[in-house]
Motif scaffolding. Structure first.
Motif, PDB file in Angstrom:
ATOM      1  N   GLY A 118      -8.356  24.759  30.611  1.00 57.82           N
ATOM      2  CA  GLY A 118      -7.058  25.288  30.200  1.00 57.82           C
ATOM      3  C   GLY A 118      -7.149  26.119  28.933  1.00 57.82           C
ATOM      4  N   LEU A 119      -7.885  25.628  27.957  1.00 57.92           N
ATOM      5  CA  LEU A 119      -8.065  26.383  26.712  1.00 57.92           C
ATOM      6  C   LEU A 119      -8.817  27.686  26.957  1.00 57.92           C
ATOM      7  N   ALA A 120      -9.819  27.644  27.812  1.00 51.37           N
ATOM      8  CA  ALA A 120     -10.583  28.855  28.130  1.00 51.37           C
ATOM      9  C   ALA A 120      -9.678  29.901  28.774  1.00 51.37           C
ATOM     10  N   VAL A 121      -8.835  29.474  29.709  1.00 50.02           N
ATOM     11  CA  VAL A 121      -7.903  30.405  30.367  1.00 50.02           C
ATOM     12  C   VAL A 121      -6.921  30.971  29.340  1.00 50.02           C
ATOM     13  N   LEU A 122      -6.399  30.143  28.471  1.00 48.88           N
ATOM     14  CA  LEU A 122      -5.464  30.602  27.446  1.00 48.88           C
ATOM     15  C   LEU A 122      -6.113  31.632  26.531  1.00 48.88           C
ATOM     16  N   ILE A 123      -7.329  31.389  26.117  1.00 43.48           N
ATOM     17  CA  ILE A 123      -8.046  32.329  25.247  1.00 43.48           C
ATOM     18  C   ILE A 123      -8.256  33.659  25.966  1.00 43.48           C
ATOM     19  N   ILE A 124      -8.608  33.620  27.226  1.00 45.74           N
ATOM     20  CA  ILE A 124      -8.809  34.860  27.992  1.00 45.74           C
ATOM     21  C   ILE A 124      -7.507  35.643  28.090  1.00 45.74           C
ATOM     22  N   VAL A 125      -6.403  34.968  28.375  1.00 44.23           N
ATOM     23  CA  VAL A 125      -5.102  35.645  28.472  1.00 44.23           C
ATOM     24  C   VAL A 125      -4.730  36.282  27.144  1.00 44.23           C
ATOM     25  N   ILE A 126      -4.931  35.583  26.054  1.00 43.01           N
ATOM     26  CA  ILE A 126      -4.612  36.130  24.729  1.00 43.01           C
ATOM     27  C   ILE A 126      -5.481  37.347  24.429  1.00 43.01           C
ATOM     28  N   LEU A 127      -6.761  37.259  24.725  1.00 44.58           N
ATOM     29  CA  LEU A 127      -7.657  38.386  24.467  1.00 44.58           C
ATOM     30  C   LEU A 127      -7.286  39.600  25.306  1.00 44.58           C
ATOM     31  N   LEU A 128      -6.840  39.389  26.531  1.00 46.33           N
ATOM     32  CA  LEU A 128      -6.425  40.506  27.372  1.00 46.33           C
ATOM     33  C   LEU A 128      -5.142  41.148  26.854  1.00 46.33           C
ATOM     34  N   ALA A 129      -4.281  40.341  26.253  1.00 43.77           N
ATOM     35  CA  ALA A 129      -3.010  40.868  25.749  1.00 43.77           C
ATOM     36  C   ALA A 129      -3.180  41.631  24.450  1.00 43.77           C
ATOM     37  N   ILE A 130      -4.190  41.283  23.666  1.00 44.81           N
ATOM     38  CA  ILE A 130      -4.416  41.965  22.389  1.00 44.81           C
ATOM     39  C   ILE A 130      -4.845  43.392  22.667  1.00 44.81           C
ATOM     40  N   GLY A 131      -4.263  44.319  21.934  1.00 45.63           N
ATOM     41  CA  GLY A 131      -4.664  45.710  22.077  1.00 45.63           C
ATOM     42  C   GLY A 131      -3.824  46.474  23.086  1.00 45.63           C
ATOM     43  N   LYS A 132      -2.960  45.793  23.813  1.00 45.69           N
ATOM     44  CA  LYS A 132      -2.088  46.485  24.748  1.00 45.69           C
ATOM     45  C   LYS A 132      -0.764  46.714  24.049  1.00 45.69           C
ATOM     46  N   ASP A 133      -0.377  47.966  23.994  1.00 44.60           N
ATOM     47  CA  ASP A 133       0.874  48.309  23.341  1.00 44.60           C
ATOM     48  C   ASP A 133       2.059  47.954  24.226  1.00 44.60           C
ATOM     49  N   SER A 134       3.090  47.412  23.617  1.00 39.71           N
ATOM     50  CA  SER A 134       4.341  47.141  24.326  1.00 39.71           C
ATOM     51  C   SER A 134       5.097  48.464  24.465  1.00 39.71           C
ATOM     52  N   PRO A 135       6.133  48.514  25.305  1.00 39.31           N
ATOM     53  CA  PRO A 135       6.938  49.745  25.394  1.00 39.31           C
ATOM     54  C   PRO A 135       7.506  50.152  24.032  1.00 39.31           C
ATOM     55  N   SER A 136       7.953  49.184  23.249  1.00 36.70           N
ATOM     56  CA  SER A 136       8.491  49.500  21.918  1.00 36.70           C
ATOM     57  C   SER A 136       7.422  50.097  21.006  1.00 36.70           C
ATOM     58  N   ASP A 137       6.203  49.562  21.083  1.00 35.39           N
ATOM     59  CA  ASP A 137       5.095  50.103  20.287  1.00 35.39           C
ATOM     60  C   ASP A 137       4.835  51.571  20.637  1.00 35.39           C
ATOM     61  N   VAL A 138       4.891  51.887  21.933  1.00 31.28           N
ATOM     62  CA  VAL A 138       4.633  53.256  22.379  1.00 31.28           C
ATOM     63  C   VAL A 138       5.721  54.194  21.862  1.00 31.28           C
ATOM     64  N   VAL A 139       6.975  53.763  21.926  1.00 29.31           N
ATOM     65  CA  VAL A 139       8.082  54.583  21.409  1.00 29.31           C
ATOM     66  C   VAL A 139       7.899  54.819  19.912  1.00 29.31           C
ATOM     67  N   GLU A 140       7.560  53.768  19.178  1.00 29.33           N
ATOM     68  CA  GLU A 140       7.345  53.924  17.733  1.00 29.33           C
ATOM     69  C   GLU A 140       6.200  54.890  17.451  1.00 29.33           C
ATOM     70  N   LYS A 141       5.120  54.787  18.219  1.00 28.10           N
ATOM     71  CA  LYS A 141       4.001  55.716  18.036  1.00 28.10           C
ATOM     72  C   LYS A 141       4.434  57.149  18.298  1.00 28.10           C
ATOM     73  N   LEU A 142       5.212  57.358  19.367  1.00 25.92           N
ATOM     74  CA  LEU A 142       5.671  58.714  19.683  1.00 25.92           C
ATOM     75  C   LEU A 142       6.508  59.283  18.542  1.00 25.92           C
ATOM     76  N   ILE A 143       7.409  58.473  18.008  1.00 27.42           N
ATOM     77  CA  ILE A 143       8.241  58.939  16.887  1.00 27.42           C
ATOM     78  C   ILE A 143       7.366  59.233  15.674  1.00 27.42           C
ATOM     79  N   ASN A 144       6.428  58.345  15.368  1.00 20.87           N
ATOM     80  CA  ASN A 144       5.547  58.554  14.208  1.00 20.87           C
ATOM     81  C   ASN A 144       4.663  59.785  14.379  1.00 20.87           C
ATOM     82  N   TYR A 145       4.110  59.972  15.583  1.00 25.19           N
ATOM     83  CA  TYR A 145       3.311  61.181  15.834  1.00 25.19           C
ATOM     84  C   TYR A 145       4.178  62.424  15.689  1.00 25.19           C
ATOM     85  N   SER A 146       5.431  62.336  16.113  1.00 26.11           N
ATOM     86  CA  SER A 146       6.345  63.469  15.981  1.00 26.11           C
ATOM     87  C   SER A 146       6.593  63.780  14.510  1.00 26.11           C
TER      88      SER A 146
END
Length: 157
Positions: free
Chosen positions: A35-63
């Protein structure tokens, strides 16, 4: 030459063999470890993926930073191809410019005020405030493309 392999393999067997035999004798511990191994894998996969809000903020900042090419990378391929086919590729850059310079006012601050997100689509609402005191509300339609969130369209509400 066979002796070093035997020594290494017996050493590994003694280290991991004891561990495996102990864990398999206690299913509760095995369940917890898996269970802990699966949880760690899920967390590692989620790290580094931008949420929709993150992408909008990046677009505004790049603008704001006039980083048009970086901003265009956040726009969905479908949108870029449609503009390119119609000979209006510059509309993306012009839209980005309008985010930060609206009717003569320069973008002073912004706030994400609403989010509606499913597994592969989303709508992000942003209040943009300009230095001349004006405010506009923008809606960013989001889509997941190859596992990454992209801006499909954005327009004033």
């Amino acid at each position: 030459m066979d002796k070093p392999q035997t020594n290494i393999s017996s050493m590994l067997n003694s280290i991991f063999g004891n561990f495996i035999s102990k864990v398999t004798k206690e299913p509760k511990k095995l369940f917890i470890i898996v269970g802990l191994a699966v949880l760690i894998i899920v967390i590692l996969l989620a790290i580094g993926k931008d949420s929709p809000s993150d992408v909008v903020e990046k677009l505004i900042n790049y603008s704001q930073d006039s980083e048009w090419e970086k901003g265009k990378e956040l726009i969905a391929e479908e949108t870029r191809e449609r503009y390119k086919a119609n000979g209006v590729s510059e509309y993306i850059r012009l839209g980005m410019e309008d985010l930060v310079n609206f009717n003569g006012g320069l973008l002073d601050e912004y706030e994400i005020t609403d989010k509606s997100i499913t597994s592969d689509e989303g709508l992000i609402t942003v209040n943009l405030r300009y230095d001349d005191g004006s405010d506009i509300i923008m809606e960013f339609n989001m889509v997941k493309e190859n596992g990454k969130w992209k801006v499909l369209t954005f327009s004033q509400r």
